[in-house]
Every structure is written in structure tokens, then in C-alpha cells.
Design a protein around this motif. Structure first.
Motif, short mmCIF file in Angstrom:
data_model
loop_
_atom_site.label_atom_id
_atom_site.label_comp_id
_atom_site.label_asym_id
_atom_site.label_seq_id
_atom_site.Cartn_x
_atom_site.Cartn_y
_atom_site.Cartn_z
N ALA A 1 0.57 -1.12 -0.10
CA ALA A 1 -0.16 -0.12 0.34
C ALA A 1 1.31 0.93 0.14
N ASP A 2 2.20 1.41 0.98
CA ASP A 2 2.53 2.03 1.34
C ASP A 2 4.39 2.00 1.00
N PRO A 3 4.80 2.05 -0.04
CA PRO A 3 6.64 1.36 -0.04
C PRO A 3 7.29 2.52 0.83
N GLU A 4 6.80 3.54 1.39
CA GLU A 4 7.64 5.05 2.09
C GLU A 4 7.19 4.32 3.63
N TYR A 5 6.68 3.19 3.77
CA TYR A 5 5.72 3.83 5.98
C TYR A 5 7.16 3.51 6.01
N VAL A 6 8.48 2.16 5.91
CA VAL A 6 8.67 2.39 7.16
C VAL A 6 9.73 4.05 7.13
N THR A 7 9.99 4.88 6.25
CA THR A 7 10.58 5.82 6.32
C THR A 7 9.14 6.58 6.81
N LYS A 8 8.17 6.65 6.42
CA LYS A 8 7.64 7.88 7.44
C LYS A 8 7.08 7.22 9.02
N ILE A 9 6.84 6.38 9.06
CA ILE A 9 7.17 6.33 10.50
C ILE A 9 8.63 6.21 11.36
N ARG A 10 9.16 6.39 10.61
CA ARG A 10 11.15 6.70 11.20
C ARG A 10 11.13 8.16 10.85
N TYR A 11 10.41 8.42 10.42
CA TYR A 11 10.94 10.44 10.13
C TYR A 11 9.35 11.31 11.01
N GLY A 12 8.67 10.30 11.71
CA GLY A 12 7.27 11.27 12.11
C GLY A 12 6.38 11.77 11.20
N ARG A 13 5.73 10.97 10.11
CA ARG A 13 5.16 11.59 9.45
C ARG A 13 3.80 10.67 9.37
N GLU A 14 3.74 10.34 10.26
CA GLU A 14 2.46 8.73 10.47
C GLU A 14 1.46 9.58 9.53
N ASP A 15 1.03 10.74 9.79
CA ASP A 15 -0.18 11.10 9.25
C ASP A 15 -0.14 10.41 7.75
#
Length: 660
Positions: free
Chosen positions: A342-356
Motif C-alpha cells: 500500500a505504501d512503499p514509504e511506510y518505514v520511512t514515514k514512521i521513522r521520520y514522524g510522518r505517520e499522518d
């Protein structure tokens, strides 16, 4: 850092990983090249996840030998088909993955056995003679000892090829999910009396000989993981056991699962990739939205107390706080499957505070396993999945003024993609909320991901500067005068309401789900499609007595219309909640406290306080038909074009937005 444990380094044997996140294995059916290697789409698919901070990638299954079962040569990659070609196609991919500091394991499978979809393979084999999981009339013959020994050798050869291709390790698939190796391991499937049957040690012999052979050829420091189901979660052949249900385990129970794990680790496995279930309880291995989060946590926690190797854990782990807490408690590495589709950037987003900004997996299976027999793995909410380079987005050469009418998923996706490409986009929605049919559809707790998807789109439209006008019902004249270069109509669909003879008026599922109508204690749902069945389940879970009346021979459109794992679990849940189902039946007459149902020649009454009509949806295409006669280019997408599902609406929106 918010989720410190997830991003600590970890080792598997002597292999160092930069963090404790992994991409779970998902079958690359249809992604093999003509020599059994990885085609370019598959290479790009894995690299996309590596460049977004995933610590370990485990590929989907690759066959060790296409001849034993007669796999189609383009179905799965196979290292032994043409080893040189396989190495050429994968070594360059691994170079790219290693450039991002990620590691990659090649997952190797021995085949499907009785779990094969009928017609998918040429040679129907199994550890012992038995009927096919999906069609018991299809008989799988018992494998010969020579075939088993050849299979073991092909596993070892495939691992040696993987090492030459610079894979960092391999994963053996599987004493898991009721595939061929699992059929050897579980006594309900394995009735052999030779060295590969009988005792647990004998039933595990194929799996233990494989790892011993790999360690001998590839060296003791080459990591070998095992995809492993601690518990089978089955009441019998073709009968799953629901979470929390009290039943006698017919497959591998927890006690035997612990014993087997110890034997497998003793044989040489460096890591256990833990889940639960078999094809007979298929929803356990591919959890639909009806499961909660952390599906396998309790099973991994048990294993972690009994073995001293790394535990890797997937199963709806897309809650960063829960995943972070799982490290050290029930696993060493957290694995994400469908969330990374669904989101290939999932890990990057939770790593850098972009969960929303995370685009959620819905648990629908429509794009991934729902299409696996007819097309490569993809994703309902991410149309570029599996075609990252060839179907990506390019900046628009000419910036346009785009008007999108309708704030459902199709309209929001078209607006998002058009704005990403640089267009000026205005989205108008007649109600006070974005989301369309996802708003009522997401009201049951088991459908909460639908509402998460709405929040994702709202955030994306905000970040991209899309002008969103709610409470704005636009006429054809107003749309034509707007000054748009192009107009996108995404006005959705409306539930069909049937008149019923008698004194009772039916209400819609939407009105019930949105609490506009309070149901009585006796509910009859007319229509056993997905909306009708999920509404019935939700009401039954709230304590209502619910009956479904479906005019067709089967609910949910019949076998295979809804992805199998979702179908099986929803049917089992309806049965567990004591929802009565009358198929081949119609409501003929209504009265204040009952309805009369006809089924063939039989006629009977059902107590009924509330009658809900769930017989489908009608496209709202009137505005498009008016605008189509005008001078501004106009496009019709989603349900207002043709009533289908969320995936179709999103894919329409992406395709159009990509080419405006």
C-alpha cells in the motif's frame, strides 16, 4: 526518535541489519522472466522498498524446481531453470538494494501440494494421496522417495545459486500455511509409513535435511530462515477455527508446534518467520480486515520463550507503537507485508514522524491475493505497486486548471495525482465530508481502515494545496462556467431501494450504519452481497437477531467473487454469530412485525422489526451525461462510470490523473 526499538541494529547469526524492520514475503506470481529470473518490474518493486529504509527484504516464493509439480514457467522465478540467467537478473538488483544498506533473503518453495488451485499445476502430488483443498474430487497422488530426495537437492542447489547472486541469506518456505513442506510435517495430511512419515522427526525430515544440506554447501554463516506456523488453527479439513473460538485443533497444536520448532532450530535454522494457519484456515495466513492488529503476537511470544534464534513477526503490525513494543517481547524483527504494498514509504514515514501521511492497507485482498491467479501482485490503494518505474508519475508538460466533482476515493485520487503532477486542482463535494461510500462503509470497527484511508487523502490534498470545497453541489451549468481546462466527474453511486409488498418500508444499510435509523432486535437483510453480509455481521455482533435473504444460490456472489480468505472468514463469522442465511429466496410480503419469504415451493415467516435493503448500487451518472454534451473535456470515473469497488475507483483516479 519515537520508535527507538524498531530502528536499532540487529543480527541474524553473523549478518548485521541496520534496523529491525522487514518486508514480508509475498508471492511474485507473474514476475518471472522467460529464463526463470526476476523481470525488471520485480527488481524495481524490491528496490523501491529498500530505498525507503526497510532493513531486510524477504522475496516472495521462488520455486526450486518447476518440473516436479509442473509450474507454469512464467508463474514464479526459479533459480534452477537457468542458474546463469537467474544470477544475472538478481545480482544487479541486489547491488542496488545493498546501496541503501538493506539486506535481502531469497525465499524458496517446494510447491503447493494439495493446496494448489485446481488447474494451476500439471502434476497433482502430495506427501500422501488426498483430495485437493479447493476441490476434493481432484486427487493428489503420493510422492515417491526419489521425488522427495530430488526436491531436497533442488533446495540446496537453489540456495547455492542465491549465494552466488549475492543474496544475504535464504528463507525456506514452508513449514507454514499448509504448503507442501507443511503437509509433510502435519499428521492429518501425512500418512506415510517410510522415513518421511510417522513420528514428528520423520515428518520434519524434509525440512531438516534441507537446512543441513544448505549449511554444508553454503557454509555455517550463511543465514537460513524458516517460514513457520506454530499452530494450524483448523477444526478439520477445509474448516478454519476463528480467533477466540473453542475448538479441538486438527492440525499442529501449540504443544507440537513448540516441539517441532526446537527440532528445526537444532537442525540449523537461524530464524523463524512466525505465523499461524493453513490453507484449510486460510484467513489466518492472510488476515482480512475482520482480524484485529497483531494477529500472531501471542504465538511469536510463545516461541521466543522456547527457542534461541531470531523471531521475525508480521500479521497486521501496522501500528507503530504496538510494533515497537513487540521488539524483545515477542519478536526481534517486525515484518510488514501488505502495508508495504500500500505504501512503499511506510518505514520511512514512521521513522521520520510522518505517520499522518501513511496510505493504509485496507485488508481487502482485492489487489494482492485476490488477483494472484489472474495477474501479478498489486494493491487496491496503490496502483503503481509492482510497476513502480513504468507506471510512475511525471510532471505535466502543460499545467491545467482541473475541476474534480465528487469527494469519494475516485475523485480524491484523481485530485491527488493531478496535483502531484503540477496541475491546479479544485475538488468540490456536495456533502460536508470527504469519503463518499467509505464513510458508512467504515463504521463497523472491522472496517476502520476505510476511515484511515479518508484521513490519508484529506492530509494529501492539504499538503498538495488542492482547494477543497465541501457543501458544494455543482450543476452542469456551474461546472461549465467554472473555467476548467478539464472536468473529472466522480459523483459515485446510490444504494438501490426496492419496494416491498405490504406495510413495511425497507431502510438502507447506509442509514443503519450512520445511525440515522435505529434497528429493532429482529433484523432481516435483503441481499447477501458484501455490503449486506458485513452489515449483518456488524448488527449480529451488537446483539441483534439477523437473517439474510439472498435470491441467488450463494451469498457474496458465489465462490471467488470476494477473495477466498475474506469469503471464508466472513462466512465463518456469520455462522459463529448465528446469522441465519436463506439463499435462493425472496421476500414476498411484509407486515409490521414479520416478513414472508418464499424459497422454491416453500413459504414461511420470519420475525422482523427492521428490513434492510442491500441489493446493490446505481451509478450517479446524470451530471456526466449533461456535461458530456458541452465544450469542456469531461471524464467519468469510479462508481459514477460503473459500480465496482474501492480498487476500481482508485485505479480509475490514478490512471486519469496520471494522464491529464
Amino acid at each position: 526518535m519515537k520508535y527507538q526499538k524498531l530502528f536499532e541494529p540487529v543480527t541474524i547469526g553473523k549478518l548485521a541489519l541496520k534496523n529491525r524492520t522487514s518486508m514480508a514475503p509475498m508471492g511474485p506470481v507473474g514476475y518471472a522472466d522467460s529464463f526463470g529470473g526476476f523481470n525488471q518490474r520485480l527488481q524495481d518493486y524490491y528496490v523501491e522498498r529498500a530505498k525507503n529504509d526497510v532493513g531486510l527484504i524477504i522475496t516472495g516464493i521462488c520455486s526450486v524446481d518447476t518440473t516436479i509439480e509442473g509450474f507454469p514457467t512464467v508463474a514464479l522465478p526459479c533459480p534452477t531453470t537457468c542458474p546463469v540467467a537467474f544470477i544475472h537478473s538478481t545480482r544487479s538488483m541486489n547491488d542496488r538494494i545493498h546501496a541503501y544498506g538493506s539486506k535481502i533473503f531469497l525465499q524458496l518453495t517446494g510447491g503447493l501440494g494439495r493446496s494448489a488451485l485446481p488447474g494451476f499445476i500439471k502434476n497433482n502430488i502430495a506427501p500422501s494421496e488426498q483430495g485437493n483443498r479447493f476441490d476434493p474430487s481432484v486427487i493428489h497422488r503420493e510422492m515417491t522417495v526419489e521425488e522427495i530426495q530430488k526436491l531436497i537437492k533442488q533446495f540446496v542447489m537453489s540456495a547455492a545459486i542465491a549465494k552466488k547472486a549475492d543474496f544475504d541469506g535464504v528463507e525456506i518456505h514452508a513449514v507454514h500455511e499448509g504448503y507442501l513442506l507443511d503437509q509433510f510435517a502435519i499428521s492429518i495430511y501425512n500418512h506415510r509409513t517410510d522415513m518421511f512419515g510417522g513420528s514428528l522427526e520423520n515428518r520434519l525430515r524434509v525440512a531438516t535435511e534441507i537446512v543441513k544440506g544448505i549449511k554444508k554447501v553454503c557454509g555455517p554463516d550463511f543465514p537460513v530462515s524458516l517460514r513457520y506456523s506454530l499452530k494450524s488453527c483448523m477444526k478439520g479439513l477445509r474448516q478454519g477455527g476463528l480467533p477466540g473460538e473453542d475448538y479441538q485443533e486438527a492440525g499442529r497444536d501449540v504443544e507440537e508446534g513448540i516441539q517441532a520448532a526446537k527440532l528445526l532450530v537444532e537442525a540449523g535454522y537461524d530464524m523463524l518467520n512466525v505465523d499461524a494457519g493453513t490453507y484449510d484456515s486460510w484467513y489466518w495466513n492472510h488476515p482480512p480486515m475482520y482480524f484485529g492488529k497483531g494477529v500472531y503476537n501471542e504465538y511469536a511470544r510463545i516461541l521466543k520463550q522456547h527457542v534461541n534464534v531470531s523471531i521475525i513477526l508480521a500479521g497486521r503490525m501496522d501500528d507503530p507503537e504496538m510494533a515497537n513494543a513487540a521488539i524483545g517481547d515477542c519478536c526481534d524483527i517486525v515484518s510488514y507485508g501488505r502495508p508495504l504494498l500500500a505504501d512503499p514509504e511506510y518505514v520511512t514515514k514512521i521513522r521520520y514522524g510522518r505517520e499522518d501521511e501513511v496510505r493504509p492497507c485496507l485488508g481487502c485482498h482485492d489487489g494482492c491475493l485476490g488477483r494472484i491467479a489472474n495477474g501479478p501482485v498489486c494493491c487496491a490503494v496503490n496502483p503503481a505497486c509492482g510497476r513502480e518505474e513504468i507506471y510512475g508519475l511525471q510532471p505535466a508538460l502543460r499545467k491545467k486548471n482541473i475541476l474534480v466533482i465528487g469527494g469519494g476515493v475516485g475523485g480524491m485520487e484523481a485530485a491527488r495525482v493531478a496535483a502531484l503532477r503540477g496541475h491546479k486542482v479544485t475538488l468540490v463535494e456536495k456533502s460536508d465530508r470527504l469519503g463518499g461510500n467509505l464513510i458508512p462503509g467504515g463504521m463497523p470497527e472491522f472496517k476502520h481502515y476505510d476511515h484511515e484511508l479518508i484521513r490519508y487523502y484529506e492530509r494529501q490534498l492539504e499538503l498538495l494545496g488542492v482547494e477543497v470545497k465541501r457543501n458544494t453541489a455543482m450543476t452542469a451549468a456551474e461546472a461549465s462556467a467554472f473555467g476548467a481546462d478539464e472536468i473529472v466527474v466522480a459523483t459515485g453511486s446510490t444504494a438501490i431501494q426496492l419496494p416491498f409488498a405490504g406495510s413495511k418500508t425497507a431502510v438502507s444499510a447506509e442509514d443503519v450504519l450512520m445511525s440515522r435509523v435505529e434497528t429493532g432486535s429482529q433484523v432481516v437483510v435483503v441481499g447477501g452481497g458484501l455490503v449486506g453480509c458485513e452489515t449483518a455481521l456488524w448488527l449480529a455482533q451488537k446483539g441483534k437477531t439477523v437473517t439474510i435473504v439472498e435470491k441467488m444460490p450463494h451469498i457474496l456472489g458465489g465462490h471467488g467473487v470476494v477473495p477466498h480468505m475474506n469469503q471464508f472468514m466472513l462466512e465463518d463469522l456469520l455462522n459463529h454469530e448465528r446469522v441465519t442465511i436463506h439463499d435462493n429466496a425472496v421476500v414476498e410480503q411484509t407486515a409490521p412485525d414479520q416478513v414472508t419469504v418464499r424459497k422454491g415451493e416453500e413459504q414461511f415467516q420470519i420475525p422482523c422489526d427492521t428490513l434492510i435493503c442491500c441489493v446493490g448500487y446505481r451509478a450517479n451518472d446524470g451530471l456526466y451525461n449533461e456535461l458530456a454534451q458541452g465544450d469542456v473535456p469531461v471524464h467519468n470515473i469510479g462508481d459514477s462510470n460503473k459500480v465496482r469497488n474501492i480498487m476500481a475507483a482508485i485505479w480509475d483516479g490514478y490512471e486519469l490523473g496520471r494522464n491529464l
